[in-house]
Design an enzyme around this catalytic site. Structure first.
Site, PDB file in Angstrom:
ATOM      1  N   GLU A  18      35.741  50.154  37.955  1.00  0.00           N
ATOM      2  CA  GLU A  18      36.907  50.039  38.852  1.00  0.00           C
ATOM      3  C   GLU A  18      36.805  51.061  40.000  1.00  0.00           C
ATOM      4  O   GLU A  18      37.264  50.798  41.109  1.00  0.00           O
ATOM      5  CB  GLU A  18      38.227  50.220  38.096  1.00  0.00           C
ATOM      6  CG  GLU A  18      38.484  49.219  36.965  1.00  0.00           C
ATOM      7  CD  GLU A  18      39.047  47.859  37.413  1.00  0.00           C
ATOM      8  OE1 GLU A  18      39.027  47.538  38.625  1.00  0.00           O
ATOM      9  OE2 GLU A  18      39.491  47.108  36.527  1.00  0.00           O
ATOM     10  N   LYS A  36      51.925  47.572  38.205  1.00  0.00           N
ATOM     11  CA  LYS A  36      51.764  46.311  37.469  1.00  0.00           C
ATOM     12  C   LYS A  36      51.863  46.632  35.989  1.00  0.00           C
ATOM     13  O   LYS A  36      51.118  47.469  35.480  1.00  0.00           O
ATOM     14  CB  LYS A  36      50.395  45.689  37.746  1.00  0.00           C
ATOM     15  CG  LYS A  36      50.341  44.792  38.960  1.00  0.00           C
ATOM     16  CD  LYS A  36      49.053  43.997  38.928  1.00  0.00           C
ATOM     17  CE  LYS A  36      48.868  43.141  40.153  1.00  0.00           C
ATOM     18  NZ  LYS A  36      47.588  42.409  40.114  1.00  0.00           N
ATOM     19  N   HIS A  66      37.033  38.364  34.477  1.00  0.00           N
ATOM     20  CA  HIS A  66      38.025  38.005  33.449  1.00  0.00           C
ATOM     21  C   HIS A  66      37.508  36.891  32.551  1.00  0.00           C
ATOM     22  O   HIS A  66      37.784  36.872  31.349  1.00  0.00           O
ATOM     23  CB  HIS A  66      39.333  37.539  34.103  1.00  0.00           C
ATOM     24  CG  HIS A  66      40.266  38.669  34.422  1.00  0.00           C
ATOM     25  ND1 HIS A  66      41.252  38.568  35.381  1.00  0.00           N
ATOM     26  CD2 HIS A  66      40.367  39.919  33.910  1.00  0.00           C
ATOM     27  CE1 HIS A  66      41.917  39.710  35.443  1.00  0.00           C
ATOM     28  NE2 HIS A  66      41.394  40.544  34.561  1.00  0.00           N
ATOM     29  N   ARG A 113      46.977  43.267  48.585  1.00  0.00           N
ATOM     30  CA  ARG A 113      46.802  43.740  47.200  1.00  0.00           C
ATOM     31  C   ARG A 113      45.795  42.872  46.442  1.00  0.00           C
ATOM     32  O   ARG A 113      45.175  43.307  45.482  1.00  0.00           O
ATOM     33  CB  ARG A 113      48.152  43.796  46.472  1.00  0.00           C
ATOM     34  CG  ARG A 113      48.009  44.436  45.108  1.00  0.00           C
ATOM     35  CD  ARG A 113      49.290  44.901  44.463  1.00  0.00           C
ATOM     36  NE  ARG A 113      48.973  45.576  43.212  1.00  0.00           N
ATOM     37  CZ  ARG A 113      49.802  46.326  42.532  1.00  0.00           C
ATOM     38  NH1 ARG A 113      51.036  46.511  42.956  1.00  0.00           N
ATOM     39  NH2 ARG A 113      49.419  46.899  41.398  1.00  0.00           N
ATOM     40  N   HIS A 136      37.216  40.251  39.670  1.00  0.00           N
ATOM     41  CA  HIS A 136      38.066  39.965  38.512  1.00  0.00           C
ATOM     42  C   HIS A 136      38.121  38.496  38.110  1.00  0.00           C
ATOM     43  O   HIS A 136      38.517  38.197  36.985  1.00  0.00           O
ATOM     44  CB  HIS A 136      39.478  40.513  38.744  1.00  0.00           C
ATOM     45  CG  HIS A 136      39.578  41.995  38.481  1.00  0.00           C
ATOM     46  ND1 HIS A 136      38.856  42.922  39.211  1.00  0.00           N
ATOM     47  CD2 HIS A 136      40.267  42.719  37.563  1.00  0.00           C
ATOM     48  CE1 HIS A 136      39.134  44.139  38.756  1.00  0.00           C
ATOM     49  NE2 HIS A 136      39.981  44.035  37.754  1.00  0.00           N
ATOM     50  N   HIS A 167      36.918  45.810  29.604  1.00  0.00           N
ATOM     51  CA  HIS A 167      37.419  45.241  30.864  1.00  0.00           C
ATOM     52  C   HIS A 167      36.479  45.569  32.039  1.00  0.00           C
ATOM     53  O   HIS A 167      35.984  44.675  32.720  1.00  0.00           O
ATOM     54  CB  HIS A 167      38.833  45.752  31.132  1.00  0.00           C
ATOM     55  CG  HIS A 167      39.402  45.292  32.449  1.00  0.00           C
ATOM     56  ND1 HIS A 167      39.838  44.001  32.640  1.00  0.00           N
ATOM     57  CD2 HIS A 167      39.576  45.946  33.628  1.00  0.00           C
ATOM     58  CE1 HIS A 167      40.254  43.878  33.895  1.00  0.00           C
ATOM     59  NE2 HIS A 167      40.118  45.042  34.512  1.00  0.00           N
TER      60      HIS A 167
HETATM   61  P1  NAD Z   1      42.542  50.968  26.652  1.00  0.00           P
HETATM   62  O1  NAD Z   1      43.856  51.549  26.942  1.00  0.00           O
HETATM   63  O2  NAD Z   1      42.465  49.883  25.644  1.00  0.00           O
HETATM   64  O3  NAD Z   1      41.555  52.157  26.250  1.00  0.00           O
HETATM   65  C1  NAD Z   1      40.244  51.879  25.836  1.00  0.00           C
HETATM   66  C2  NAD Z   1      39.955  52.513  24.463  1.00  0.00           C
HETATM   67  O4  NAD Z   1      39.820  53.905  24.621  1.00  0.00           O
HETATM   68  C3  NAD Z   1      41.054  52.309  23.430  1.00  0.00           C
HETATM   69  O5  NAD Z   1      40.454  52.117  22.167  1.00  0.00           O
HETATM   70  C4  NAD Z   1      41.819  53.622  23.471  1.00  0.00           C
HETATM   71  O6  NAD Z   1      42.449  53.891  22.252  1.00  0.00           O
HETATM   72  C5  NAD Z   1      40.713  54.597  23.760  1.00  0.00           C
HETATM   73  N1  NAD Z   1      41.106  55.801  24.477  1.00  0.00           N
HETATM   74  C6  NAD Z   1      41.910  55.895  25.553  1.00  0.00           C
HETATM   75  N2  NAD Z   1      41.924  57.150  26.017  1.00  0.00           N
HETATM   76  C7  NAD Z   1      41.133  57.877  25.211  1.00  0.00           C
HETATM   77  C8  NAD Z   1      40.729  59.239  25.191  1.00  0.00           C
HETATM   78  N3  NAD Z   1      41.119  60.096  26.138  1.00  0.00           N
HETATM   79  N4  NAD Z   1      39.882  59.634  24.204  1.00  0.00           N
HETATM   80  C9  NAD Z   1      39.446  58.754  23.277  1.00  0.00           C
HETATM   81  N5  NAD Z   1      39.764  57.462  23.257  1.00  0.00           N
HETATM   82  C10 NAD Z   1      40.601  57.030  24.212  1.00  0.00           C
HETATM   83  O7  NAD Z   1      41.808  50.376  27.922  1.00  0.00           O
HETATM   84  P2  NAD Z   1      41.551  50.813  29.424  1.00  0.00           P
HETATM   85  O8  NAD Z   1      40.134  50.488  29.653  1.00  0.00           O
HETATM   86  O9  NAD Z   1      42.058  52.156  29.757  1.00  0.00           O
HETATM   87  O10 NAD Z   1      42.471  49.751  30.177  1.00  0.00           O
HETATM   88  C11 NAD Z   1      42.298  48.378  30.009  1.00  0.00           C
HETATM   89  C12 NAD Z   1      43.647  47.708  30.090  1.00  0.00           C
HETATM   90  O11 NAD Z   1      44.202  48.005  31.360  1.00  0.00           O
HETATM   91  C13 NAD Z   1      43.576  46.207  29.987  1.00  0.00           C
HETATM   92  O12 NAD Z   1      44.610  45.763  29.141  1.00  0.00           O
HETATM   93  C14 NAD Z   1      43.811  45.724  31.422  1.00  0.00           C
HETATM   94  O13 NAD Z   1      44.439  44.473  31.476  1.00  0.00           O
HETATM   95  C15 NAD Z   1      44.696  46.810  31.950  1.00  0.00           C
HETATM   96  N6  NAD Z   1      44.638  46.980  33.407  1.00  0.00           N
HETATM   97  C16 NAD Z   1      45.806  47.036  34.077  1.00  0.00           C
HETATM   98  C17 NAD Z   1      45.812  47.242  35.437  1.00  0.00           C
HETATM   99  C18 NAD Z   1      47.121  47.359  36.155  1.00  0.00           C
HETATM  100  O14 NAD Z   1      47.132  47.433  37.397  1.00  0.00           O
HETATM  101  N7  NAD Z   1      48.223  47.431  35.456  1.00  0.00           N
HETATM  102  C19 NAD Z   1      44.616  47.392  36.139  1.00  0.00           C
HETATM  103  C20 NAD Z   1      43.419  47.349  35.428  1.00  0.00           C
HETATM  104  C21 NAD Z   1      43.448  47.141  34.051  1.00  0.00           C
HETATM  105 ZN    ZN Z   2      40.588  45.606  36.517  1.00  0.00          ZN
END
Ligand code: NAD
Ligand code: ZN
Length: 359
Positions: free
Chosen positions: A181, A139, A247, A236, A243, A260
């Site tokens: 998650e 996704k 959300h 799925r 969520h 999130h």
């Molecule tokens: P993100 O990518 O925004 O990361 C969270 C924060 O941590 C950011 O400020 C980032 O810069 C920082 N960061 C990331 N890795 C780091 C590291 N190793 N060290 C220090 N800082 C770090 O958020 P997330 O929580 O990883 O993901 C949330 C996003 O994922 C949302 O946009 C959500 O919609 C999406 N999402 C997508 C799916 C999918 O199936 N595609 C599933 C769940 C969530």
């Molecule tokens: Zn999620």
């Protein structure tokens, strides 16, 4: 450890472990040698924290483009900037994108890869716990001002390389967020695993080996589901447990303030309360789960900041909402999810119950 993911559109492996970056990249040697250009898309926080380890273990020549962190990365403006960057770099259909970051970078980079010249290959190199979920399954999306993740595509990566060394620089908030998650994956698949989580250490204090096991287990659950239903026609949907309400909290709070996964944990409690009504989940379990979530510092105070009416606006915007009828993933028992249509009035009642439990 390798976990295969086989979908109708692509088959690939998720490699997970500590210190595996170089070896796992080298295992994709053909992909790298075929590429006329390798572009690493990352965000400013990830690059600041992990540039040296990444560079020390990335054995190919690459260009890097550093983007704003968090949801800003998933804006139309940034999407446009990245496409402009790829064009100026003279990237072709043979160029390879590396998504190096959390879910935000992964979603954006995946959508860029899906649409640049009608699709070029990409590899996910996740750096958050949450991304054990987002990097697997294909996704990809960016946000529209009228809704999060509204513009996107199903587009599978060529590989997912998850070196848990990257998790060392995560903040506690991001660990807590990502673990929600993991717990979701447990709730939809395995009652015994849920027990282990509930009885275990705080989610921010898990020993590294155990964390790696949990992440691999979560990825396995997701892979099994995505293999059966790549484009979310049926099973799925189970991955959306927590969520719908989650959300709404995340959106009402303004993205980022409540992370999130933090919002999803609140949504999981809401789903458990609904599951008592439509399934056979017992109230003692819900109360125990809530106690666990509170002990772990999930920000339940966010619920009190909004009225149910304020949340309704966001509930109805949910992609799963069908003209006013809300669709929830619920649990028959722990480990057995199902999809249920729920009237708004029934949600109001559960929302009232949740607030009473939190008071
Ligand atoms: P993100 O990518 O925004 O990361 C969270 C924060 O941590 C950011 O400020 C980032 O810069 C920082 N960061 C990331 N890795 C780091 C590291 N190793 N060290 C220090 N800082 C770090 O958020 P997330 O929580 O990883 O993901 C949330 C996003 O994922 C949302 O946009 C959500 O919609 C999406 N999402 C997508 C799916 C999918 O199936 N595609 C599933 C769940 C969530
Ligand atoms: Zn999620």
């Amino acid at each position: 450890m390798e976990i295969p993911v086989k979908t109708p559109s692509n088959s690939y492996a998720v490699t997970i472990g500590k210190g595996i970056l170089r070896e796992a990249l080298t295992a994709q040697h053909d992909l790298f040698t075929k590429a006329d250009k390798i572009i690493v898309l990352t965000d400013e926080n990830v690059w600041t924290a992990q540039q040296s380890y990444f560079e020390a273990n990335f054995p190919y020549i690459f260009e890097v483009h550093v983007m704003p962190a968090g949801e800003k990365c998933k804006s139309f403006e940034n999407y446009n900037e990245v496409q402009t960057y790829l064009l100026k770099q003279k990237c072709t259909r043979k160029s390879l994108i590396i998504a190096f970051g959390g879910g935000a970078v992964g979603d954006l980079a995946g959508f860029v890869a899906a649409t640049y010249m009608r699709g070029i290959p990409f590899i996910q190199v996740p750096t958050t716990i949450l991304a054990h979920d987002s990097a697997v399954g294909g996704k990809t999306a960016i946000n529209h001002e009228l809704g999060k993740n509204m513009i996107g595509a199903f587009y599978q990566p060529e590989a997912v390389i998850f070196d848990i060394t990257f998790l060392h620089s995560l903040s506690e908030k991001e660990v807590r967020s990502g673990m929600a998650e993991v717990i979701k994956h447990a709730l939809i698949s395995d009652a015994q695993w849920v027990e282990e989580l509930l009885e275990g250490d705080h989610v921010t204090e898990l020993p590294e080996d155990l964390l790696a096991n949990y992440l691999a287990h979560g990825i396995q659950v997701k892979a099994t589901i995505v293999e059966q239903d790549e484009t979310e026609q049926s099973v799925r949907k189970y991955l959306n447990l927590g969520h719908t309400y989650g959300h709404a909290i995340e959106a009402a709070a303004g993205y980022g303030r409540v992370a999130h996964g933090e919002a999803i944990m609140i949504g999981l409690i809401f789903s458990l309360l609904l599951s008592e009504k439509f399934g056979k989940v017992n109230h003692q379990f819900t109360k125990r789960f809530l106690h666990f979530a509170m002990e772990n510092g999930y920000p339940f105070e966010a619920v009190q900041e909004f009225t149910f009416e304020q949340l309704t606006e966001y509930l109805l915007k949910d992609k799963k909402a069908d003209y006013g009828q809300l669709q929830f993933v619920l649990l028959e028992t722990i480990g057995q999810p199902f999809v249920q249509k729920v009237e708004l009035e029934q949600c109001r009642e559960i929302d009232r119950q949740l607030r009473a439990l939190l008071a």
